[in-house]
Design a protein around this motif. Structure first.
Motif, PDB file in Angstrom:
ATOM      1  N   VAL A 131       0.822  -1.033   0.050  1.00 22.69           N
ATOM      2  CA  VAL A 131      -0.005   0.011  -0.083  1.00 22.69           C
ATOM      3  C   VAL A 131       0.925   1.164   0.083  1.00 22.69           C
ATOM      4  O   VAL A 131       0.618   2.198  -0.570  1.00 22.69           O
ATOM      5  N   ALA A 132       1.901   1.345   0.663  1.00 21.37           N
ATOM      6  CA  ALA A 132       2.813   2.423   0.850  1.00 21.37           C
ATOM      7  C   ALA A 132       3.463   2.677  -0.493  1.00 21.37           C
ATOM      8  O   ALA A 132       3.628   3.757  -1.052  1.00 21.37           O
ATOM      9  N   LEU A 133       3.808   1.606  -1.073  1.00 21.58           N
ATOM     10  CA  LEU A 133       4.593   1.600  -2.611  1.00 21.58           C
ATOM     11  C   LEU A 133       3.378   2.225  -3.442  1.00 21.58           C
ATOM     12  O   LEU A 133       3.748   3.116  -4.448  1.00 21.58           O
ATOM     13  N   ALA A 134       2.320   1.588  -3.580  1.00 28.54           N
ATOM     14  CA  ALA A 134       1.311   2.249  -4.550  1.00 28.54           C
ATOM     15  C   ALA A 134       1.114   3.806  -4.364  1.00 28.54           C
ATOM     16  O   ALA A 134       0.958   4.386  -5.111  1.00 28.54           O
ATOM     17  N   ALA A 135       0.987   4.091  -2.819  1.00 31.59           N
ATOM     18  CA  ALA A 135       0.456   5.601  -2.527  1.00 31.59           C
ATOM     19  C   ALA A 135       1.598   6.373  -3.040  1.00 31.59           C
ATOM     20  O   ALA A 135       1.730   7.337  -3.458  1.00 31.59           O
ATOM     21  N   GLY A 136       2.893   5.834  -2.733  1.00 32.51           N
ATOM     22  CA  GLY A 136       4.137   6.751  -3.185  1.00 32.51           C
ATOM     23  C   GLY A 136       4.405   6.753  -4.680  1.00 32.51           C
ATOM     24  O   GLY A 136       4.733   7.965  -5.089  1.00 32.51           O
ATOM     25  N   ALA A 137       3.810   5.689  -5.319  1.00 32.74           N
ATOM     26  CA  ALA A 137       4.002   5.781  -6.748  1.00 32.74           C
ATOM     27  C   ALA A 137       2.855   6.764  -7.520  1.00 32.74           C
ATOM     28  O   ALA A 137       2.799   7.328  -8.394  1.00 32.74           O
ATOM     29  N   ALA A 138       1.707   6.668  -6.695  1.00 32.20           N
ATOM     30  CA  ALA A 138       0.529   7.572  -7.071  1.00 32.20           C
ATOM     31  C   ALA A 138       0.600   9.099  -7.024  1.00 32.20           C
ATOM     32  O   ALA A 138       0.198   9.838  -7.661  1.00 32.20           O
ATOM     33  N   VAL A 139       1.405   9.421  -5.833  1.00 34.01           N
ATOM     34  CA  VAL A 139       1.548  10.810  -5.769  1.00 34.01           C
ATOM     35  C   VAL A 139       2.089  11.697  -6.849  1.00 34.01           C
ATOM     36  O   VAL A 139       1.603  12.652  -7.373  1.00 34.01           O
ATOM     37  N   PRO A 140       3.405  11.461  -7.209  1.00 32.71           N
ATOM     38  CA  PRO A 140       3.985  12.187  -8.352  1.00 32.71           C
ATOM     39  C   PRO A 140       3.098  12.126  -9.436  1.00 32.71           C
ATOM     40  O   PRO A 140       2.934  13.056 -10.365  1.00 32.71           O
ATOM     41  N   LEU A 141       2.349  11.142  -9.825  1.00 29.92           N
ATOM     42  CA  LEU A 141       1.375  11.109 -10.945  1.00 29.92           C
ATOM     43  C   LEU A 141       0.062  11.949 -10.751  1.00 29.92           C
ATOM     44  O   LEU A 141      -0.089  12.419 -11.930  1.00 29.92           O
ATOM     45  N   ILE A 142      -0.357  12.040  -9.632  1.00 27.82           N
ATOM     46  CA  ILE A 142      -1.534  12.943  -9.485  1.00 27.82           C
ATOM     47  C   ILE A 142      -0.987  14.474  -9.323  1.00 27.82           C
ATOM     48  O   ILE A 142      -1.711  15.136 -10.070  1.00 27.82           O
ATOM     49  N   ARG A 143       0.259  14.589  -8.893  1.00 31.94           N
ATOM     50  CA  ARG A 143       0.893  15.924  -9.123  1.00 31.94           C
ATOM     51  C   ARG A 143       1.081  16.274 -10.525  1.00 31.94           C
ATOM     52  O   ARG A 143       0.726  17.584 -10.995  1.00 31.94           O
ATOM     53  N   HIS A 144       1.521  15.532 -11.405  1.00 34.61           N
ATOM     54  CA  HIS A 144       1.910  15.577 -12.763  1.00 34.61           C
ATOM     55  C   HIS A 144       0.481  15.978 -13.462  1.00 34.61           C
ATOM     56  O   HIS A 144       0.250  16.718 -14.284  1.00 34.61           O
ATOM     57  N   ALA A 145      -0.529  15.212 -12.959  1.00 34.59           N
ATOM     58  CA  ALA A 145      -1.729  15.239 -13.778  1.00 34.59           C
ATOM     59  C   ALA A 145      -2.464  16.713 -13.336  1.00 34.59           C
ATOM     60  O   ALA A 145      -3.309  17.273 -14.331  1.00 34.59           O
ATOM     61  N   SER A 146      -2.272  17.063 -12.226  1.00 39.14           N
ATOM     62  CA  SER A 146      -2.944  18.379 -11.611  1.00 39.14           C
ATOM     63  C   SER A 146      -2.245  19.596 -12.221  1.00 39.14           C
ATOM     64  O   SER A 146      -2.824  20.687 -12.606  1.00 39.14           O
ATOM     65  N   ALA A 147      -0.881  19.342 -12.643  1.00 43.21           N
ATOM     66  CA  ALA A 147      -0.046  20.551 -13.283  1.00 43.21           C
ATOM     67  C   ALA A 147      -0.230  20.448 -14.600  1.00 43.21           C
ATOM     68  O   ALA A 147      -0.230  21.838 -14.995  1.00 43.21           O
ATOM     69  N   ASP A 148      -0.690  19.556 -15.115  1.00 40.62           N
ATOM     70  CA  ASP A 148      -0.800  19.525 -16.538  1.00 40.62           C
ATOM     71  C   ASP A 148      -2.513  19.491 -16.938  1.00 40.62           C
ATOM     72  O   ASP A 148      -2.859  18.221 -16.729  1.00 40.62           O
ATOM     73  N   PRO A 149      -2.959  20.489 -17.342  1.00 40.28           N
ATOM     74  CA  PRO A 149      -4.516  20.348 -17.648  1.00 40.28           C
ATOM     75  C   PRO A 149      -4.981  19.306 -18.584  1.00 40.28           C
ATOM     76  O   PRO A 149      -5.778  18.778 -18.786  1.00 40.28           O
ATOM     77  N   ALA A 150      -3.998  18.957 -19.669  1.00 39.82           N
ATOM     78  CA  ALA A 150      -4.410  18.209 -20.484  1.00 39.82           C
ATOM     79  C   ALA A 150      -4.414  16.830 -19.890  1.00 39.82           C
ATOM     80  O   ALA A 150      -4.751  15.857 -20.569  1.00 39.82           O
ATOM     81  N   GLY A 151      -3.693  16.289 -18.894  1.00 34.33           N
ATOM     82  CA  GLY A 151      -3.447  15.140 -18.276  1.00 34.33           C
ATOM     83  C   GLY A 151      -2.280  14.417 -18.535  1.00 34.33           C
ATOM     84  O   GLY A 151      -1.389  15.041 -19.295  1.00 34.33           O
ATOM     85  N   LEU A 152      -2.207  12.925 -18.506  1.00 35.18           N
ATOM     86  CA  LEU A 152      -1.024  12.329 -18.788  1.00 35.18           C
ATOM     87  C   LEU A 152      -0.982  12.189 -20.262  1.00 35.18           C
ATOM     88  O   LEU A 152       0.198  11.530 -20.652  1.00 35.18           O
ATOM     89  N   ASP A 153      -1.918  12.262 -21.139  1.00 27.85           N
ATOM     90  CA  ASP A 153      -1.847  12.041 -22.350  1.00 27.85           C
ATOM     91  C   ASP A 153      -0.939  12.937 -22.989  1.00 27.85           C
ATOM     92  O   ASP A 153      -0.460  12.600 -24.340  1.00 27.85           O
ATOM     93  N   SER A 154      -0.673  14.125 -22.535  1.00 29.15           N
ATOM     94  CA  SER A 154       0.429  14.930 -23.193  1.00 29.15           C
ATOM     95  C   SER A 154       1.763  14.680 -23.274  1.00 29.15           C
ATOM     96  O   SER A 154       2.642  15.337 -23.401  1.00 29.15           O
TER      97      SER A 154
END
Length: 167
Positions: A87-110
């Motif tokens: 669970v800790a590894l999954a949460a640790g991996a999800a945080v950077p992805l969420i930050r990247h998605a919220s910083a880029d309005p187009a999402g991860l597809d860009s």
């Protein structure tokens, strides 16, 4: 079964392929048919389906065996620690992805991707078009396979009903 490939006509091979697909051949006959189908250039939907089924069966037979079950089970506290670490590894991996998605309005597809096809670099539009073309070819092949399966099922059902009517 005679192994001389010149001795079989297309109709004979189709009959043998149907018998194989209906599980009416012995293991020895199946292996002999596999040798004949490998050696011959004759082709039809039923012969090709038998070849594909034989290939899939061979791949399943040569797959590595599953790991044996543990003889002893881990203590409960060890299982809880492993689960907590996952669970800790999954949460640790999800945080950077969420930050990247919220910083880029187009999402991860860009995110920048570099795609090469036959040694040539494609731009994002050409890569997307190539992916869509491949996907549509795969979907068409899947539909063709499903249609063949439905036709064989209908044929099998009609043969079964005719056999039941004769009895």
């Amino acid at each position: 079964m005679n192994l001389d490939q010149n001795m079989f006509t297309k109709k004979e091979l189709e009959a043998l392929a149907r018998a194989y697909l209906d599980c009416r051949l012995s293991r020895v006959q199946e292996k002999e048919l596999e040798i004949v189908l490998t050696a011959t250039d004759l082709s039809s939907p039923i012969i090709d389906e038998a070849r594909d089924t034989m290939l899939a069966t061979t791949m399943l037979e040569t797959a590595p065996p599953a790991r044996a079950a543990r003889k002893t089970q881990r203590p409960r506290w060890v299982r809880w620690c492993v689960a907590a670490a996952c669970v800790a590894l999954a949460a640790g991996a999800a945080v950077p992805l969420i930050r990247h998605a919220s910083a880029d309005p187009a999402g991860l597809d860009s995110a920048p991707y570099i795609v090469y096809v036959d040694g040539e670099r494609l731009d994002s539009d050409a890569a997307a078009a190539a992916a869509l073309a491949t996907q549509s070819r795969c979907m068409a092949l899947m539909e063709k396979t499903l249609d063949n399966a439905r036709a064989l099922q209908a044929q099998s059902t009609s043969v079964t009903s005719k056999t039941n009517n004769l009895q």
